[in-house]
Design an enzyme around this catalytic site. Structure first.
Site, short mmCIF file in Angstrom:
data_model
loop_
_atom_site.label_atom_id
_atom_site.label_comp_id
_atom_site.label_asym_id
_atom_site.label_seq_id
_atom_site.Cartn_x
_atom_site.Cartn_y
_atom_site.Cartn_z
N CYS A 1 8.74 70.96 -64.14
CA CYS A 1 7.47 70.21 -64.21
C CYS A 1 6.65 70.49 -65.46
CB CYS A 1 6.63 70.51 -62.98
SG CYS A 1 7.40 69.93 -61.46
N1 LIG Z 1 10.63 71.00 -58.39
C1 LIG Z 1 9.31 70.97 -58.41
O1 LIG Z 1 8.64 71.99 -58.39
C2 LIG Z 1 8.57 69.66 -58.41
C3 LIG Z 1 7.24 69.64 -57.98
C4 LIG Z 1 6.56 68.44 -57.98
C5 LIG Z 1 7.20 67.29 -58.43
N2 LIG Z 1 8.48 67.34 -58.88
C6 LIG Z 1 9.12 66.10 -59.31
O2 LIG Z 1 9.94 65.63 -58.26
C7 LIG Z 1 11.10 64.97 -58.79
C8 LIG Z 1 12.36 65.58 -58.21
O3 LIG Z 1 12.44 66.92 -58.63
P1 LIG Z 1 13.31 68.01 -57.87
O4 LIG Z 1 12.89 69.33 -58.42
O5 LIG Z 1 13.29 67.79 -56.40
O6 LIG Z 1 14.78 67.64 -58.42
P2 LIG Z 1 16.18 68.23 -57.90
O7 LIG Z 1 17.07 68.22 -59.08
O8 LIG Z 1 15.97 69.50 -57.13
O9 LIG Z 1 16.68 67.14 -56.84
C9 LIG Z 1 16.95 65.84 -57.19
C10 LIG Z 1 18.06 65.31 -56.30
O10 LIG Z 1 18.19 63.90 -56.58
C11 LIG Z 1 19.56 63.57 -56.52
N3 LIG Z 1 19.72 62.28 -57.20
C12 LIG Z 1 19.83 62.02 -58.53
N4 LIG Z 1 19.92 60.69 -58.72
C13 LIG Z 1 19.87 60.10 -57.51
C14 LIG Z 1 19.92 58.76 -57.07
N5 LIG Z 1 20.02 57.75 -57.91
N6 LIG Z 1 19.85 58.51 -55.75
C15 LIG Z 1 19.75 59.55 -54.86
N7 LIG Z 1 19.71 60.83 -55.23
C16 LIG Z 1 19.75 61.11 -56.53
C17 LIG Z 1 20.26 64.75 -57.15
O11 LIG Z 1 21.62 64.79 -56.78
C18 LIG Z 1 19.43 65.91 -56.55
O12 LIG Z 1 19.98 66.37 -55.34
C19 LIG Z 1 10.97 65.07 -60.30
O13 LIG Z 1 10.34 63.92 -60.80
C20 LIG Z 1 10.05 66.26 -60.49
O14 LIG Z 1 9.32 66.20 -61.69
C21 LIG Z 1 9.20 68.50 -58.84
#
Ligand SMILES: NC(=O)c1ccc[n+]([C@@H]2O[C@H](COP(=O)([O-])OP(=O)(O)OC[C@H]3O[C@@H](n4cnc5c(N)ncnc54)[C@H](O)[C@@H]3O)[C@@H](O)[C@H]2O)c1
Length: 444
Positions: free
Chosen positions: A279
């Site tokens: 992030c």
């Molecule tokens: N990790 C954090 O602390 C956090 C906090 C707030 C917001 N975010 C935001 O949330 C979003 C997700 O982050 P995350 O950390 O959960 O990512 P992550 O990498 O942990 O998980 C993402 C998942 O999405 C899957 N994926 C990819 N493309 C896909 C598709 N087309 N259809 C279905 N699944 C798909 C991947 O296989 C993976 O399992 C990002 O935009 C991030 O900036 C993250």
């Protein structure tokens, strides 16, 4: 006679009251999985969709790929008829409310890489049907929901407000934070239309969440980036203070503790070896890119990024200086790194400063090993390193470099046994005040 627009709103709002809609979450990672668990807990039927078949198999086997959701929660879902895991996109047609939680990384040029959102949107467009509400939760630049998702959905012939609803609600979860979890973090919600905003807000309220509804998806998208830019800028400020205090031979940690006694107008941020995670280092670039497209050159955000990105270089310089005090060179020194996760107590090493620091140390001839109870393997300088036991041999190396202050480490032992320590987190003094007197201990 109610208009069609009213019809979809009323239908979904009534269904939400009765917990009837089936909720799909696209992307079962750090964000999507805890969110899906909350929906299940609120009584909804849930569909977990991920393009990674490995992830789906892990979940089907009753294991949890993320720390914030216990395996027991996954197993409880697996025993219920209300939960299903799939990588078959056709199944998305069975969901009434779909939450998109896919990654939003940067290209090497630091420009937004929207490919995951675009792919998820294309997948959804193929199964979009009347009566669905889609909510994007991934962090992204203002305008993504109505410039990327909306046209793709309207190209199917279905119309916003008449056939489907579309909103943005940023995820604000802080993985590993035991105090603030999905359940007690207020949701900001912005719809493409007022109707979309109202139904999306009703949905999050049905999860027991406090909801702040804003006038548009763009406002919600921008609010999320303001939150994370605020962190990036303030971290950069204290990182700069760390450098100033080093030059003036003042203890920056003591300065921060003193300033933090002011009950208003000051918020405590801590310096460190750099920023990490999915992030803080990334999100400001989404807005920088968008602002540039509109002829505005942001200066503050770029400066913060520069200062934070330079911290690993500063850490390597400090490592050299501290070894020098012991009449040792970095070239050939055996360095034990403590912690490679991007912050304490989590199993996430994405964008961690260790990714920059370890290769820099290796390039200068240091022999680097690491211990991290959460990260069993770590790639650095083209090599895959394995976490070493934090035993006497590990602690007895030329220098112990603390990059992440995981709670469970035995700091008293570390202080007693390590001959030379560079602590970039103030992990020792904050736990063992007597450590301040140790001549073997050095800070940022
Ligand atoms: N990790 C954090 O602390 C956090 C906090 C707030 C917001 N975010 C935001 O949330 C979003 C997700 O982050 P995350 O950390 O959960 O990512 P992550 O990498 O942990 O998980 C993402 C998942 O999405 C899957 N994926 C990819 N493309 C896909 C598709 N087309 N259809 C279905 N699944 C798909 C991947 O296989 C993976 O399992 C990002 O935009 C991030 O900036 C993250």
């Amino acid at each position: 006679m109610p208009s069609e627009a009213n019809a979809i709103v009323k239908q979904l709002q009534q269904a939400i009251q009765d917990r009837q809609p089936r909720i799909a979450v696209m992307g079962l990672g750090y964000v999507g999985l805890p969110l899906l668990a909350s929906c299940f807990k609120a009584g909804y039927a849930v569909l977990g969709f991920d393009v990674s078949q490995e992830r789906i198999q892990t979940l089907q086997a009753g294991q949890s790929p993320v720390q914030d959701v216990a395996a027991s929660q996954i197993q409880a879902m697996n025993q219920s008829e209300r939960a299903e895991w799939t990588s078959n996109p056709e199944t998305l047609a069975t969901a009434d409310i779909i939450l998109i939680c896919v990654p939003t990384p940067l290209h090497k040029s630091k420009e937004p890489d929207l490919s995951f959102i675009v792919q998820a949107t294309e997948t959804l467009a193929r199964t979009l049907r009347p009566g669905q509400l889609i909510i994007l939760e991934s962090t992204t630049y203002p305008g993504t929901t109505d410039e990327v998702l909306l046209p793709a959905f309207e190209a199917t012939g279905l119309q916003l407000d008449q056939h489907f609803l579309l909103a943005f609600s940023p995820e604000r979860i802080d993985p590993g934070n035991p105090t603030y979890r999905v359940e007690n973090i207020p949701k900001v919600v912005g719809g493409i239309s007022a109707e979309c905003g109202a139904v999306a807000s009703a949905f999050y309220q049905s999860l027991g969440l406090s909801v702040h509804t804003v006038s548009s998806a763009r406002v919600a998208e921008t609010a999320k980036i303001l939150e994370n830019t605020f962190r990036s800028v303030n971290i950069a400020l204290v990182n700069e203070f760390a450098g100033i205090c080093r030059a003036l031979e003042i203890d920056v940690w003591e300065v921060i503790e003193a300033a933090a006694t002011k009950p208003f107008g000051f918020m405590k941020f801590l310096p460190g070896p750099g920023i990490g995670g999915h992030c803080i280092p990334l999100d400001p670039h989404y807005l920088i890119w968008k602002a540039r497209l509109h002829g505005f050159e942001p200066r503050f955000m770029g400066l913060a990024d520069q200062i934070n990105s330079q911290m690993p270089v500063w850490v390597v310089q400090r490592t050299t200086d501290v070894l020098n005090l012991a009449r040792k060179a970095l070239n050939g020194a055996r360095i034990g790194v403590l912690g490679v996760a991007y912050k304490a107590n989590i199993d996430d090493a994405r964008e961690s400063p260790a990714h920059a620091i370890l290769p820099l140390l290796m390039q200068k001839g240091a022999q680097v090993s690491y211990h991290d109870p959460y990260i069993p393997r770590f790639e650095a300088g083209g090599q895959v390193l394995k976490s070493q036991p934090c035993d006497s041999d590990f602690l007895a190396q030329d220098l112990l470099l603390i990059l992440t202050d995981h709670q469970q480490l035995d700091y008293a032992r570390i202080l007693a046994e390590a001959p030379l320590i560079l602590d970039t987190r103030n992990a020792l003094v904050s736990r063992l005040p007597e450590a301040r007197l140790s001549e073997r201990l050095h800070g940022l």
